[in-house]
Motif scaffolding. Sequence first.
Motif, PDB file in Angstrom:
ATOM      1  N   SER A  52      48.892  51.594 -10.339  1.00 39.05           N
ATOM      2  CA  SER A  52      50.102  50.903 -10.505  1.00 39.05           C
ATOM      3  C   SER A  52      50.371  50.410 -11.792  1.00 39.05           C
ATOM      4  CB  SER A  52      49.839  49.669  -9.755  1.00 39.05           C
ATOM      5  OG  SER A  52      49.023  48.748 -10.265  1.00 39.05           O
ATOM      6  N   THR A  53      49.538  50.790 -12.797  1.00 37.86           N
ATOM      7  CA  THR A  53      49.984  50.333 -14.063  1.00 37.86           C
ATOM      8  C   THR A  53      50.116  51.790 -14.999  1.00 37.86           C
ATOM      9  OG1 THR A  53      47.491  50.510 -14.710  1.00 37.86           O
ATOM     10  CG2 THR A  53      48.528  48.324 -14.231  1.00 37.86           C
ATOM     11  N   GLU A  54      49.800  52.893 -14.474  1.00 36.66           N
ATOM     12  CA  GLU A  54      50.010  54.045 -15.097  1.00 36.66           C
ATOM     13  C   GLU A  54      50.986  55.258 -14.525  1.00 36.66           C
ATOM     14  OE1 GLU A  54      46.247  56.115 -15.877  1.00 36.66           O
ATOM     15  OE2 GLU A  54      45.168  54.134 -15.483  1.00 36.66           O
ATOM     16  N   TYR A  55      51.565  54.785 -13.247  1.00 35.36           N
ATOM     17  CA  TYR A  55      52.368  55.910 -12.646  1.00 35.36           C
ATOM     18  C   TYR A  55      53.519  55.253 -12.032  1.00 35.36           C
ATOM     19  CZ  TYR A  55      48.488  58.816 -13.376  1.00 35.36           C
ATOM     20  OH  TYR A  55      47.253  59.547 -13.832  1.00 35.36           O
ATOM     21  N   LYS A  56      54.914  56.290 -11.753  1.00 36.20           N
ATOM     22  CA  LYS A  56      55.859  55.692 -11.177  1.00 36.20           C
ATOM     23  C   LYS A  56      55.743  55.511  -9.623  1.00 36.20           C
ATOM     24  CE  LYS A  56      58.788  58.348 -14.236  1.00 36.20           C
ATOM     25  NZ  LYS A  56      59.563  59.428 -14.469  1.00 36.20           N
ATOM     26  N   SER A  57      56.242  54.555  -9.093  1.00 36.81           N
ATOM     27  CA  SER A  57      56.104  54.314  -7.535  1.00 36.81           C
ATOM     28  C   SER A  57      55.935  55.441  -6.611  1.00 36.81           C
ATOM     29  CB  SER A  57      57.328  53.489  -6.985  1.00 36.81           C
ATOM     30  OG  SER A  57      58.595  54.159  -7.204  1.00 36.81           O
ATOM     31  N   TRP A  58      56.746  56.619  -6.951  1.00 38.09           N
ATOM     32  CA  TRP A  58      56.748  57.914  -5.929  1.00 38.09           C
ATOM     33  C   TRP A  58      55.339  58.535  -6.250  1.00 38.09           C
ATOM     34  CZ3 TRP A  58      56.326  62.799  -7.618  1.00 38.09           C
ATOM     35  CH2 TRP A  58      56.600  63.041  -9.065  1.00 38.09           C
ATOM     36  N   GLU A  59      54.935  58.568  -7.596  1.00 38.93           N
ATOM     37  CA  GLU A  59      53.799  59.172  -7.910  1.00 38.93           C
ATOM     38  C   GLU A  59      52.578  58.646  -7.286  1.00 38.93           C
ATOM     39  OE1 GLU A  59      54.565  61.121 -12.283  1.00 38.93           O
ATOM     40  OE2 GLU A  59      54.085  59.105 -12.195  1.00 38.93           O
ATOM     41  N   ARG A  60      52.638  57.096  -7.297  1.00 38.03           N
ATOM     42  CA  ARG A  60      51.445  56.214  -6.827  1.00 38.03           C
ATOM     43  C   ARG A  60      51.234  56.659  -5.389  1.00 38.03           C
ATOM     44  NH1 ARG A  60      53.865  52.221  -9.705  1.00 38.03           N
ATOM     45  NH2 ARG A  60      54.684  51.028  -7.913  1.00 38.03           N
ATOM     46  N   SER A  61      52.540  56.615  -4.659  1.00 38.54           N
ATOM     47  CA  SER A  61      52.477  56.793  -3.232  1.00 38.54           C
ATOM     48  C   SER A  61      52.027  58.268  -2.933  1.00 38.54           C
ATOM     49  CB  SER A  61      54.147  56.854  -2.695  1.00 38.54           C
ATOM     50  OG  SER A  61      54.071  57.078  -1.472  1.00 38.54           O
ATOM     51  N   LEU A  62      52.280  59.130  -3.811  1.00 40.40           N
ATOM     52  CA  LEU A  62      51.836  60.502  -3.433  1.00 40.40           C
ATOM     53  C   LEU A  62      50.350  60.717  -3.708  1.00 40.40           C
ATOM     54  CD1 LEU A  62      52.423  63.814  -3.069  1.00 40.40           C
ATOM     55  CD2 LEU A  62      53.009  63.758  -5.481  1.00 40.40           C
ATOM     56  N   ILE A  63      49.929  59.998  -4.899  1.00 40.03           N
ATOM     57  CA  ILE A  63      48.406  60.170  -5.247  1.00 40.03           C
ATOM     58  C   ILE A  63      47.599  59.557  -4.214  1.00 40.03           C
ATOM     59  CG2 ILE A  63      46.774  59.446  -6.928  1.00 40.03           C
ATOM     60  CD1 ILE A  63      48.782  59.916  -8.945  1.00 40.03           C
ATOM     61  N   LYS A  64      48.154  58.302  -3.761  1.00 42.04           N
ATOM     62  CA  LYS A  64      47.165  57.415  -2.800  1.00 42.04           C
ATOM     63  C   LYS A  64      47.265  58.056  -1.454  1.00 42.04           C
ATOM     64  CE  LYS A  64      47.108  52.961  -0.635  1.00 42.04           C
ATOM     65  NZ  LYS A  64      47.708  51.731  -0.518  1.00 42.04           N
ATOM     66  N   LYS A  65      48.233  58.890  -1.025  1.00 40.67           N
ATOM     67  CA  LYS A  65      48.234  59.592   0.281  1.00 40.67           C
ATOM     68  C   LYS A  65      47.167  60.707   0.384  1.00 40.67           C
ATOM     69  CE  LYS A  65      51.306  61.882   3.604  1.00 40.67           C
ATOM     70  NZ  LYS A  65      52.823  62.469   3.656  1.00 40.67           N
ATOM     71  N   ARG A  66      47.291  61.283  -0.870  1.00 35.94           N
ATOM     72  CA  ARG A  66      46.348  62.672  -1.110  1.00 35.94           C
ATOM     73  C   ARG A  66      44.760  62.104  -1.381  1.00 35.94           C
ATOM     74  NH1 ARG A  66      46.794  67.624  -3.481  1.00 35.94           N
ATOM     75  NH2 ARG A  66      49.062  67.480  -2.823  1.00 35.94           N
ATOM     76  N   TYR A  67      44.656  60.934  -1.805  1.00 37.58           N
ATOM     77  CA  TYR A  67      43.300  60.503  -1.951  1.00 37.58           C
ATOM     78  C   TYR A  67      42.740  59.953  -0.800  1.00 37.58           C
ATOM     79  CZ  TYR A  67      41.852  61.243  -6.583  1.00 37.58           C
ATOM     80  OH  TYR A  67      41.573  62.013  -7.873  1.00 37.58           O
ATOM     81  N   GLU A  68      43.732  59.277   0.303  1.00 40.02           N
ATOM     82  CA  GLU A  68      43.399  58.709   1.555  1.00 40.02           C
ATOM     83  C   GLU A  68      42.911  59.810   2.363  1.00 40.02           C
ATOM     84  OE1 GLU A  68      46.961  56.969   2.742  1.00 40.02           O
ATOM     85  OE2 GLU A  68      46.395  54.958   1.964  1.00 40.02           O
ATOM     86  N   THR A  69      43.176  61.155   2.337  1.00 37.58           N
ATOM     87  CA  THR A  69      42.993  62.056   3.108  1.00 37.58           C
ATOM     88  C   THR A  69      41.209  62.601   2.541  1.00 37.58           C
ATOM     89  OG1 THR A  69      44.803  63.120   3.390  1.00 37.58           O
ATOM     90  CG2 THR A  69      43.152  64.513   3.544  1.00 37.58           C
ATOM     91  N   ILE A  70      41.228  62.581   1.284  1.00 41.28           N
ATOM     92  CA  ILE A  70      39.849  62.772   0.336  1.00 41.28           C
ATOM     93  C   ILE A  70      38.963  61.564   1.072  1.00 41.28           C
ATOM     94  CG2 ILE A  70      38.476  62.849  -1.826  1.00 41.28           C
ATOM     95  CD1 ILE A  70      41.137  63.942  -2.773  1.00 41.28           C
ATOM     96  N   ASP A  71      39.465  60.367   1.002  1.00 44.99           N
ATOM     97  CA  ASP A  71      38.460  59.431   1.120  1.00 44.99           C
ATOM     98  C   ASP A  71      38.014  59.245   2.723  1.00 44.99           C
ATOM     99  OD1 ASP A  71      38.952  58.372  -1.232  1.00 44.99           O
ATOM    100  OD2 ASP A  71      40.239  56.905  -0.804  1.00 44.99           O
ATOM    101  N   LYS A  72      39.007  59.758   3.719  1.00 39.69           N
ATOM    102  CA  LYS A  72      38.557  59.782   5.096  1.00 39.69           C
ATOM    103  C   LYS A  72      37.521  60.789   5.174  1.00 39.69           C
ATOM    104  CE  LYS A  72      40.710  60.194   9.579  1.00 39.69           C
ATOM    105  NZ  LYS A  72      40.014  61.317  10.235  1.00 39.69           N
ATOM    106  N   SER A  73      37.513  61.967   4.786  1.00 40.16           N
ATOM    107  CA  SER A  73      36.637  63.108   4.891  1.00 40.16           C
ATOM    108  C   SER A  73      35.064  62.855   4.297  1.00 40.16           C
ATOM    109  CB  SER A  73      37.292  64.520   4.181  1.00 40.16           C
ATOM    110  OG  SER A  73      36.305  65.438   4.490  1.00 40.16           O
ATOM    111  N   PHE A  74      35.407  62.207   2.935  1.00 39.17           N
ATOM    112  CA  PHE A  74      34.173  62.012   2.481  1.00 39.17           C
ATOM    113  C   PHE A  74      33.271  60.777   3.203  1.00 39.17           C
ATOM    114  CE2 PHE A  74      31.925  59.017  -0.544  1.00 39.17           C
ATOM    115  CZ  PHE A  74      31.231  59.792  -1.081  1.00 39.17           C
ATOM    116  N   ASN A  75      34.119  59.853   3.519  1.00 45.37           N
ATOM    117  CA  ASN A  75      33.553  58.708   4.075  1.00 45.37           C
ATOM    118  C   ASN A  75      32.881  59.117   5.530  1.00 45.37           C
ATOM    119  OD1 ASN A  75      33.148  55.770   3.889  1.00 45.37           O
ATOM    120  ND2 ASN A  75      34.367  55.556   5.718  1.00 45.37           N
TER     121      ASN A  75
END
Length: 224
Positions: A52-75
């Motif tokens: 939240s301190t480094e990226y615009k709102s749309w970038e944060r949303s995009l990055i978080k969405k991609r990482y949520e997929t990574i997190d689910k698979s890894f977990n």
Amino acid sequence: MKKNFIAILFAFFFQNVFSQTYIPIDTTTFEIRKLESKLYLNDEKQFYKELSTEYKSWERSLIKKRYETIDKSFNEDLLKGQYIFDDRFDQIIRNIVTEIKVNNPFIPSDLKFYISKDFTLNATSFGNKNFEIHLGTFYYLQNEDQLAAVISHEIAHLVLNHTIKSILFQYNQNKSTDFKNEIAEIKNDKNNQGIKAYNKYKNILYQDGRFSKKQELEIGRAHV
């Protein structure tokens, strides 16, 4: 037969590479895996806050969405027992990272390395201070200096923010006007749709490859 072969490999590995007496790798209990899963997910919450301190709102949303997929698979893999929690491996990595940080104090101190049961020579940076090192990497490399080179390479990917940059690059590439026009043209061409779609796919892979190569060259200049 397969289990016996792996046991022989590890007997050779511990005796010859690290000059230790062979000790079977600990089979981590489900309770320990659940604890590691909880720690990983808590770290991810902090990672999302830092975005939240480094990226615009749309970038944060995009990055978080991609990482949520990574997190689910890894977990899921973590809970299934696809990762090894053995202090002998952890100690080797800690010693290497400590030495790397001596000359590179800008490297974050809270790095986490997960040892995958995959018996190939490979390592990956998740881009969120978490890394995966395949078990085969310990076996096939000849000494700790080579392992240090692999770990340094993956840390450089983190420091240079390559994973997130790749996510944003692919998004911007797919959202460009030229890309949208090409896709529309492919959809409207009923005669050569298959050929054009295949060529477009090859072009996407080519562009991704060029971007990845650029990042690898950037690591070469960074000298982490």
